[in-house]
Write a protein that holds these residues in place. Sequence first.
Motif, PDB file in Angstrom:
ATOM      1  N   ASN A   1       0.835  -1.198   0.000  1.00  0.00           N
ATOM      2  CA  ASN A   1       0.000   0.000   0.000  1.00  0.00           C
ATOM      3  C   ASN A   1       0.877   1.258   0.000  1.00  0.00           C
ATOM      4  OD1 ASN A   1      -1.202   2.271   1.698  1.00  0.00           O
ATOM      5  ND2 ASN A   1      -3.029   1.092   1.165  1.00  0.00           N
TER       6      ASN A   1
ATOM      7  N   LYS B   1       1.462   4.241  -3.222  1.00  0.00           N
ATOM      8  CA  LYS B   1       1.405   5.695  -3.035  1.00  0.00           C
ATOM      9  C   LYS B   1       2.771   6.318  -3.279  1.00  0.00           C
ATOM     10  CE  LYS B   1      -0.718   4.923   0.917  1.00  0.00           C
ATOM     11  NZ  LYS B   1      -1.551   4.998   2.145  1.00  0.00           N
TER      12      LYS B   1
ATOM     13  N   LEU C   1      -8.331   9.767  -7.608  1.00  0.00           N
ATOM     14  CA  LEU C   1      -9.343   8.718  -7.746  1.00  0.00           C
ATOM     15  C   LEU C   1      -8.749   7.449  -8.344  1.00  0.00           C
ATOM     16  CD1 LEU C   1     -12.501  10.686  -8.912  1.00  0.00           C
ATOM     17  CD2 LEU C   1     -12.217   9.338  -6.807  1.00  0.00           C
TER      18      LEU C   1
ATOM     19  N   TYR D   1      -5.585   6.474  -8.193  1.00  0.00           N
ATOM     20  CA  TYR D   1      -4.773   5.813  -7.154  1.00  0.00           C
ATOM     21  C   TYR D   1      -5.675   4.997  -6.236  1.00  0.00           C
ATOM     22  CZ  TYR D   1      -0.312   8.301  -7.929  1.00  0.00           C
ATOM     23  OH  TYR D   1       0.865   8.747  -8.436  1.00  0.00           O
ATOM     24  N   MET D   2      -6.812   5.616  -5.892  1.00  0.00           N
ATOM     25  CA  MET D   2      -7.712   4.958  -4.949  1.00  0.00           C
ATOM     26  C   MET D   2      -8.220   3.638  -5.500  1.00  0.00           C
ATOM     27  SD  MET D   2     -10.653   7.020  -2.939  1.00  0.00           S
ATOM     28  CE  MET D   2     -12.025   6.193  -3.691  1.00  0.00           C
TER      29      MET D   2
ATOM     30  N   TYR E   1      -7.538   0.151  -3.820  1.00  0.00           N
ATOM     31  CA  TYR E   1      -8.714  -0.603  -3.374  1.00  0.00           C
ATOM     32  C   TYR E   1      -8.656  -2.042  -3.895  1.00  0.00           C
ATOM     33  CZ  TYR E   1     -13.636  -1.817  -2.764  1.00  0.00           C
ATOM     34  OH  TYR E   1     -14.798  -2.439  -2.417  1.00  0.00           O
TER      35      TYR E   1
END
Lengths: 253, 215
Positions: free
Chosen positions: B152, B156, B192, B194-195, B199
Amino acid sequence: MTDQAFVTIKNAAKSFGKLEVLRDINLTVERGQIVAIIGPSGSGKSTLLRAINELDPLTSGEVWLEGVQINKKLPHRQYEAHVNQVRQDIGMVFQHFNLFPHLTVRGNITLAPTMLKGLSDADANALAEEQLAKVGLSEKIDEYPSRLSGGQKQRVAIARALAMKPKVMLFDEATSALDPELVDEVNLVMKQLAEEHMTMIIVTHEMDFAASVCDRVLFMDQGVVVEEGPPSVIFEKPEHERTRNFLRKHLSR
Amino acid sequence: MDTDLILRVYPFFLEAAWVTIQLSVLTALLGLCCGALGAAARMSRLAVFRWIGAVYVSLWRGTPALIQIFILYFGGPQIGIQLDSFEAGTIALGVNIGAYMTETIRGAILSVDKGQTEAARTLGMSRWETMRKVILPQAARLMIRPLGVNINALIKGTALVAPISVVELTYTAQRFIGSTYKPFEMFLIAGLLYMVIIYVVGHGINWLDRRARIT
Ligand SMILES: Nc1ncnc2c1ncn2[C@@H]1O[C@H](COP(=O)(O)OP(=O)(O)OP(=O)(O)O)[C@@H](O)[C@H]1O
Ligand SMILES: [Mg+2]
């Protein structure tokens, strides 16, 4: 070496750093004999047992099994090979079972024999079935350890050790972690081994069991063997005050 | 909010997201290799290896990843290492996350009960046999979640290669701001995307973790 007993411990001493845990211990066990080690907590019982298979190597002294010195001083590689070899002949059962949780009962029993003795799958399975039958758990062969009761776990641990066909079995408080009602089933398996003349060294807090199964009892305190003899002597007319004190506390229960 | 503009630029962002995904996958793989080697070194019987492992972990965790990327990309040519920005970014990030993964893997191995090693060694199994057949299978299950945390962070962290012009999400957002003067929309799209990636990966890791549970 011909004058040596089956298991011989000579002038054993062990320190953890500055702490002296064993001092000048001598012990001989004949083939087929069953020896109990009793004594207060911290007296060095486990350490002595673990010195026999080099889990806690002695600081000085010697350990022999059937004419082979277990704790030979050797260069690292040779030492590792030697120890891996001799440990195959020494079964050990722990207080907390130490079953492999990621393997089934079958896997627990067959892992070492297949890897170290090159057994075929068929032979390994037959071995697992045979050993499980001995401890009365044939129907659990495909279970994972987490599905077993404590008593069943310990019986599987005994079967796992026996599958290596050891010459001697070491038990370190095999029943101490069990609920009282599960103690008997494990003791029964150990008694059965005694009847088959397995050589055994048993660290225990159960004086009744020691009295009924063992040929000899060693009483240890503060790293030394205070006295040893047949159970009838140690439990009924011990020589030393320390032994009497210990037994007073443990027999009254 | 300029929806028209978003519709015009989003294909470029999808392409950039693909670059971010490639970066993440390669970095994770390189990180796992470095982590496995690092953990082996940290736990070696030989003091030299333990020392090398400890130095690796403390240097790479003790300096900003951005500096590590700059050293490799800008400083590399000075000492004869010529890499394009994608290569330099991947290697620098992978080796960086490897230092964290070293500790994750080592921690998982150490958290397997000592009794397991004793039981295996008592049966006559060697150190390596014990590691392979008894410790690692149990440690592998224990390390899935913490490695997920590393991954994670790594996803990022891929944004850190924007300054060396790897055309990934953050760089793409910045580039379009230069021509559109719409930072809000641009960073929103990047965020968004990246999210979504995080996810999906997070769910994958949860799924793995559930499957690996000891019955
Ligand atoms: N690995 C170790 N490092 C340092 N000290 C140790 C270690 N293992 C045991 N000891 C110490 O050695 C002494 C003897 O311990 P040991 O476990 O042999 O006693 P024991 O007779 O088996 O006791 P118990 O009945 O509680 O199991 C204790 O003082 C213990 O704290
Ligand atoms: Mg003990």
